[in-house]
Design a protein around this motif. Structure first.
Motif, short mmCIF file in Angstrom:
data_model
loop_
_atom_site.label_atom_id
_atom_site.label_comp_id
_atom_site.label_asym_id
_atom_site.label_seq_id
_atom_site.Cartn_x
_atom_site.Cartn_y
_atom_site.Cartn_z
N GLY A 79 -0.53 -32.14 14.28
CA GLY A 79 -0.65 -33.60 14.19
C GLY A 79 -0.34 -34.15 12.83
N ASN A 80 -0.08 -33.28 11.84
CA ASN A 80 0.29 -33.79 10.52
C ASN A 80 1.76 -34.21 10.53
OD1 ASN A 80 -1.95 -31.61 9.76
ND2 ASN A 80 -1.92 -33.27 8.29
N CYS A 81 2.06 -35.18 9.71
CA CYS A 81 3.45 -35.63 9.70
C CYS A 81 4.23 -34.98 8.56
CB CYS A 81 3.51 -37.14 9.59
SG CYS A 81 2.80 -37.74 8.08
N GLU A 82 3.68 -33.92 7.96
CA GLU A 82 4.31 -33.32 6.78
C GLU A 82 5.77 -32.91 6.98
OE1 GLU A 82 2.49 -33.88 4.38
OE2 GLU A 82 0.53 -33.98 5.33
N PRO A 83 6.13 -32.26 8.13
CA PRO A 83 7.54 -31.89 8.29
C PRO A 83 8.48 -33.10 8.27
CG PRO A 83 6.20 -30.66 9.82
CD PRO A 83 5.31 -31.70 9.22
N ILE A 84 7.98 -34.26 8.72
CA ILE A 84 8.82 -35.47 8.68
C ILE A 84 9.04 -35.87 7.22
CG2 ILE A 84 8.98 -37.91 9.35
CD1 ILE A 84 7.14 -37.17 11.74
N VAL A 85 7.96 -35.81 6.45
CA VAL A 85 8.06 -36.13 5.02
C VAL A 85 9.03 -35.16 4.34
CG1 VAL A 85 6.76 -36.30 2.86
CG2 VAL A 85 5.74 -37.09 4.98
N CYS A 86 8.90 -33.87 4.68
CA CYS A 86 9.77 -32.86 4.09
C CYS A 86 11.23 -33.14 4.45
CB CYS A 86 9.38 -31.47 4.59
SG CYS A 86 7.79 -30.94 3.99
N TYR A 97 -0.98 -29.28 2.18
CA TYR A 97 -0.20 -29.62 0.99
C TYR A 97 0.85 -28.55 0.67
CZ TYR A 97 -3.96 -33.00 -0.07
OH TYR A 97 -4.88 -34.01 -0.01
N PHE A 98 0.58 -27.30 1.10
CA PHE A 98 1.51 -26.22 0.80
C PHE A 98 2.88 -26.45 1.45
CE2 PHE A 98 -2.56 -23.48 0.75
CZ PHE A 98 -2.87 -23.93 -0.53
N VAL A 99 2.85 -27.15 2.58
CA VAL A 99 4.11 -27.43 3.29
C VAL A 99 5.06 -28.26 2.41
CG1 VAL A 99 5.07 -28.55 5.36
CG2 VAL A 99 2.96 -27.27 5.51
N TRP A 100 4.47 -29.06 1.52
CA TRP A 100 5.28 -29.92 0.65
C TRP A 100 6.28 -29.11 -0.18
CZ3 TRP A 100 0.77 -33.28 -1.74
CH2 TRP A 100 0.22 -34.07 -0.72
N PHE A 101 5.84 -27.95 -0.66
CA PHE A 101 6.80 -27.16 -1.46
C PHE A 101 7.47 -26.04 -0.68
CE2 PHE A 101 3.79 -23.76 -2.16
CZ PHE A 101 2.57 -24.35 -2.45
N PHE A 102 6.93 -25.71 0.49
CA PHE A 102 7.60 -24.70 1.33
C PHE A 102 9.01 -25.15 1.71
CE2 PHE A 102 3.46 -22.71 3.15
CZ PHE A 102 3.36 -21.94 2.01
N CYS A 103 9.15 -26.48 1.93
CA CYS A 103 10.47 -26.96 2.38
C CYS A 103 11.51 -26.86 1.27
CB CYS A 103 10.36 -28.38 2.91
SG CYS A 103 10.10 -29.62 1.65
N LEU A 104 11.06 -26.81 0.02
CA LEU A 104 12.01 -26.72 -1.10
C LEU A 104 12.27 -25.27 -1.50
CD1 LEU A 104 10.42 -29.60 -3.19
CD2 LEU A 104 12.63 -29.71 -2.05
N PHE A 105 11.37 -24.40 -1.05
CA PHE A 105 11.46 -22.98 -1.44
C PHE A 105 12.81 -22.35 -1.07
CE2 PHE A 105 9.89 -18.46 -0.83
CZ PHE A 105 9.91 -18.18 -2.18
N PRO A 106 13.29 -22.54 0.18
CA PRO A 106 14.58 -21.91 0.52
C PRO A 106 15.72 -22.41 -0.37
CG PRO A 106 13.49 -22.71 2.49
CD PRO A 106 12.72 -23.25 1.34
N LEU A 107 15.59 -23.61 -0.93
CA LEU A 107 16.66 -24.16 -1.75
C LEU A 107 16.69 -23.58 -3.16
CD1 LEU A 107 16.46 -27.95 -0.81
CD2 LEU A 107 17.84 -26.18 0.23
N VAL A 108 15.55 -23.08 -3.63
CA VAL A 108 15.51 -22.53 -4.99
C VAL A 108 15.65 -21.00 -4.99
CG1 VAL A 108 14.17 -24.45 -5.90
CG2 VAL A 108 12.98 -22.41 -5.13
N LEU A 109 15.42 -20.42 -3.83
CA LEU A 109 15.44 -18.96 -3.72
C LEU A 109 16.75 -18.33 -4.21
CD1 LEU A 109 13.09 -17.24 -2.82
CD2 LEU A 109 14.08 -17.12 -0.53
N PRO A 110 17.93 -18.90 -3.86
CA PRO A 110 19.19 -18.25 -4.30
C PRO A 110 19.36 -18.21 -5.82
CG PRO A 110 19.61 -19.85 -2.55
CD PRO A 110 18.20 -20.04 -2.98
#
Lengths: 318, 240
Positions: free
Chosen positions: A16-23, A222-235
Motif C-alpha cells: 500500500g505504500n506509494c514508494e515505487p511510484i515515487v522511485c 525508506y530503504f526503497v528510496w535508494f534501492f531504485c538508484l542502486f542498479p544505476l550506480v553499480l556499474p
C-alpha cells in the motif's frame, strides 16, 4: 534484478505504500535531465516533492548540474559515453571541469535553465499543494507537510535517535538539542552535494542513503528510496563482490536483522529491551556508515554531462 | 451512539422489568497474546430466565459492549472498521483520542463501542442462553518512564447493553436494554497489562552516545567524501 527481485521492494511496494511510484518519478526526472528536457524534469520534480517531501534534498545537486557548460538553450546536453577503458581519461577531465566550475559557480549562478527549473518546479509544487488545500483544507496541509516539520516519533524505529527522543519526550526538546540532532544531517548532505553533485546519479544515491541513515525516524519503506538508484550506480563501482561487496551486503543485512530481533522482543514479546534495541540502532548506523564509505571509496567518479565547449570528441547519446 | 432514542414498540411487549427476563454474566476477561498488540477477550453469558418465556415476533438482538480504555492503550479505528466490514462486528465506534502515535502521557482516554450479533429469537425462550466471546484488538501506547522498566495499565469492566429489533408490520421496532452486571464485576475485576517503559537512568548516557555516534559517522563520511572519493583519487593519479 537488484530492484525487481528485492524482497524489500516487492513487499513494501505491494503493501500500500506509494514508494515505487515515487522511485519511478525520480528515475524519470533523471532521464528528462539526461535528454535535456528541463521543463519536463521541473514539472515532475515539483510533483514528486508534493507527493513525498524527501526528494527536496535533490534540489541543490540538480541546480548545480544545470550548469551553463552542460545546458544551453536549444542544445541537448552531452552525456559522457562510458567504457571501462575511458575511465582514466575521463577522471582527469572531470577534474578540469570541477576546477572550472569553482570559478563559474560564482559568476553564473542565475542561469536561464536554473531559474526556469526553479520557477516551474516551485509553481507545480504550489499548484498541487494549493489544489489539495482547496479540496481538503488545513487537514491536508497538516498531514502532508506541517506534520513532518514537527514530527518527533518516540516509538522504536531504526534511527539512533528514537530512545533519546522517548527518554526526553516528557519535556520539550530545546532548540539547541533539535539543532544538534539536525546538524549531522545538514553537514553530510552539504558535503556530499559539494563533492559529488556533477556525478548526479551517484550523488542522489549517497544523499538518499545518508538522509535515511541520519533521519530521526527510519522505517524499512525508506530503504526503497535508494534501492531504485542502486542498479544505476553499480556499474561504476570498482568493488568486487567477493569479498568487499559481500561483506557490505552481509553487514548491512546482519545489522538490520540484529535490530529486528530486539524489535520483535520489545514489540511482540513485551520484554523491556529498549537499551539493547538502541545499541542495535547504533550498530545499524555504523553499518550504514561503513557501507557508505566503502561505496564512495570504490566509486569511479563519473560526471553525467560533458562540457559543451569540449564536445568535439564526445559521443552524443540519443 | 447507544444514546439514540429508540422506538419502544418492542419494549411494550416485554415485562416492565427486563432484568427479570435477562441474565448476564461476564465469565472471563483475559488479554490474549504478548507484546504491544494483544486481544482483550471477554466471554459474556446471556441467559433468558425460563420463568419468563415470552411470545414475541421474530427479532434480532445484538450485544453492545462499551470499553473505557485508559490512556495507556488504544483501539485502532481502522482495524475495527475492517472487522466491521468482515462482519465480525455489526457496528463499531471509537470516541476520544484516536491518535495512534502519541505516547500515553500525551494522549487521552478513549471509549470503544462494539456491537455484536447474538442471533435471532433469543428472547423467545427458544434458546436457554448463549455465550458470546468478543475479541477486541488493542495496542499499547508508549508508557511514561519508569525506574522499574514496566508500567501496568488496568482496563476496567465494560458496560453492557443489548439492543433488539423486530420486523413489525409497518416499521422496524427496536428496544434497548441496559444489562446490569454487578455480580460479574466483583468476579472478574480489572484486566492488567504490563507494558515495557523507558528507564530514566538511561537518559544521560543514551543522549551522549547517540550524539557521539552521529558525530563520528558524520566525520567519517565527510572525510571520505572530501579526501577519498574518486575525485581525489583521480588527482593523485594525475600527479603521479
Amino acid at each position: 534484478m537488484v530492484w525487481l527481485l528485492n524482497p524489500f521492494t516487492f513487499t513494501i511496494g505491494t503493501r500500500g505504500n506509494c514508494e515505487p511510484i515515487v522511485c519511478a518519478m525520480i528515475l524519470w526526472i533523471i532521464i528528462c535531465l539526461m535528454k535535456g528536457s528541463i521543463l519536463q524534469a521541473a514539472f515532475w520534480y515539483g510533483f514528486v516533492v508534493h507527493f513525498r517531501i524527501y526528494p527536496i534534498i535533490y534540489a541543490l545537486p540538480i541546480v548545480i548540474v544545470l550548469d551553463p557548460h552542460f545546458f544551453q538553450s536549444g542544445l541537448r546536453p552531452i552525456l559522457w559515453h562510458w567504457t571501462s577503458a575511458q575511465a582514466k581519461d575521463s577522471q582527469i577531465d572531470s577534474e578540469v571541469i570541477d576546477r572550472h566550475d569553482m570559478w563559474t559557480a560564482f559568476k553564473s549562478i542565475f542561469t536561464r535553465e536554473r531559474i526556469m527549473f526553479g520557477l516551474v518546479s516551485g509553481s507545480v509544487l504550489f499548484l498541487w499543494t494549493g489544489l489539495f488545500f482547496y479540496l481538503y483544507g488545513w487537514e491536508f496541509l497538516h498531514e502532508a507537510l506541517l506534520y513532518h516539520l514537527t514530527r518527533t516519533d518516540p516509538r522504536h524505529n531504526f534511527s539512533i535517535y528514537f530512545y533519546h527522543i522517548y527518554l526526553h519526550y516528557e519535556h520539550e526538546l530545546s532548540v539547541l538539542e533539535k539543532l544538534i540532532s539536525f546538524l549531522p544531517q545538514l553537514i553530510v548532505q552539504l558535503v556530499l552535494i559539494s563533492s559529488l553533485a556533477k556525478d548526479l546519479i551517484f550523488c542522489f544515491f549517497v544523499q538518499t542513503v545518508a538522509f535515511v541513515a541520519f533521519n530521526k525516524v527510519i522505517t524499512a519503506q525508506y530503504f526503497v528510496w535508494f534501492f531504485c538508484l542502486f542498479p544505476l550506480v553499480l556499474p561504476w563501482s570498482t568493488m568486487k563482490l567477493k569479498w568487499e561487496g559481500l561483506s557490505c551486503i552481509l553487514l548491512w543485512m546482519g545489522a538490520q536483522t540484529h535490530w529486528l530481533m530486539w524489535g520483535y522482543l520489545l514489540e511482540f514479546g513485551g520484554k523491556n529491551v529498549f537499551l539493547q534495541l538502541w545499541v542495535a540502532s547504533l550498530i545499524f548506523m555504523a553499518a550504514n556508515t561503513f557501507v557508505m564509505i566503502m561505496t564512495i571509496q570504490h566509486h569511479r567518479y563519473s560526471p553525467l554531462f560533458k562540457c559543451l565547449a569540449k564536445s568535439k570528441n564526445s559521443v552524443k547519446i540519443e | 451512539f447507544v444514546a439514540h432514542e429508540l422506538p419502544s414498540g418492542l419494549c411494550e411487549l416485554l415485562p416492565d422489568n427486563q432484568n427479570l427476563v435477562l441474565g448476564l454474566s461476564v465469565l472471563q476477561r483475559t488479554l490474549i497474546g504478548e507484546g504491544s498488540h494483544r486481544h482483550l477477550s471477554s466471554s459474556i453469558r446471556l441467559q433468558v430466565k425460563p420463568e419468563s418465556i415470552l411470545q414475541l415476533p421474530t427479532h434480532f438482538c445484538e450485544v453492545i459492549i462499551i470499553e473505557r480504555l485508559p490512556s495507556g492503550v488504544f483501539a485502532d479505528p481502522f482495524e475495527l472498521q475492517h472487522l466491521h466490514q468482515r462482519r465480525v462486528f455489526t457496528d463499531v465506534a471509537v470516541f476520544g483520542d484516536t491518535n495512534l502515535e502519541l505516547p500515553s502521557f500525551r494522549s487521552n482516554r478513549s471509549i470503544v463501542e462494539v456491537h455484536m450479533d447474538v442471533g435471532s429469537n433469543i428472547l423467545s425462550g427458544q434458546q436457554d442462553g448463549s455465550e458470546i466471546n468478543i475479541l477486541l484488538p488493542l495496542h499499547a501506547r508508549y508508557q511514561p518512564l519508569d525506574e522499574g522498566g514496566y508500567s501496568v495499565v488496568e482496563i476496567g469492566e465494560p458496560d453492557l447493553f443489548m439492543s433488539c429489533s423486530a420486523e413489525g408490520k409497518q416499521h422496524k421496532q427496536s428496544c434497548l436494554f441496559r444489562l446490569p452486571n454487578d455480580d460479574a464485576k466483583s468476579r472478574t475485576g480489572a484486566v492488567s497489562w504490563r507494558i515495557p517503559s523507558g528507564i530514566p537512568a538511561h537518559a544521560g548516557f543514551v543522549s551522549t552516545f547517540t550524539y557521539i555516534s552521529a558525530l563520528l559517522s558524520t566525520l567519517l563520511i565527510v572525510w571520505t567524501s572530501i579526501f577519498c572519493s574518486g575525485i581525489k583519487a583521480s588527482k593523485n593519479l594525475k600527479q603521479s
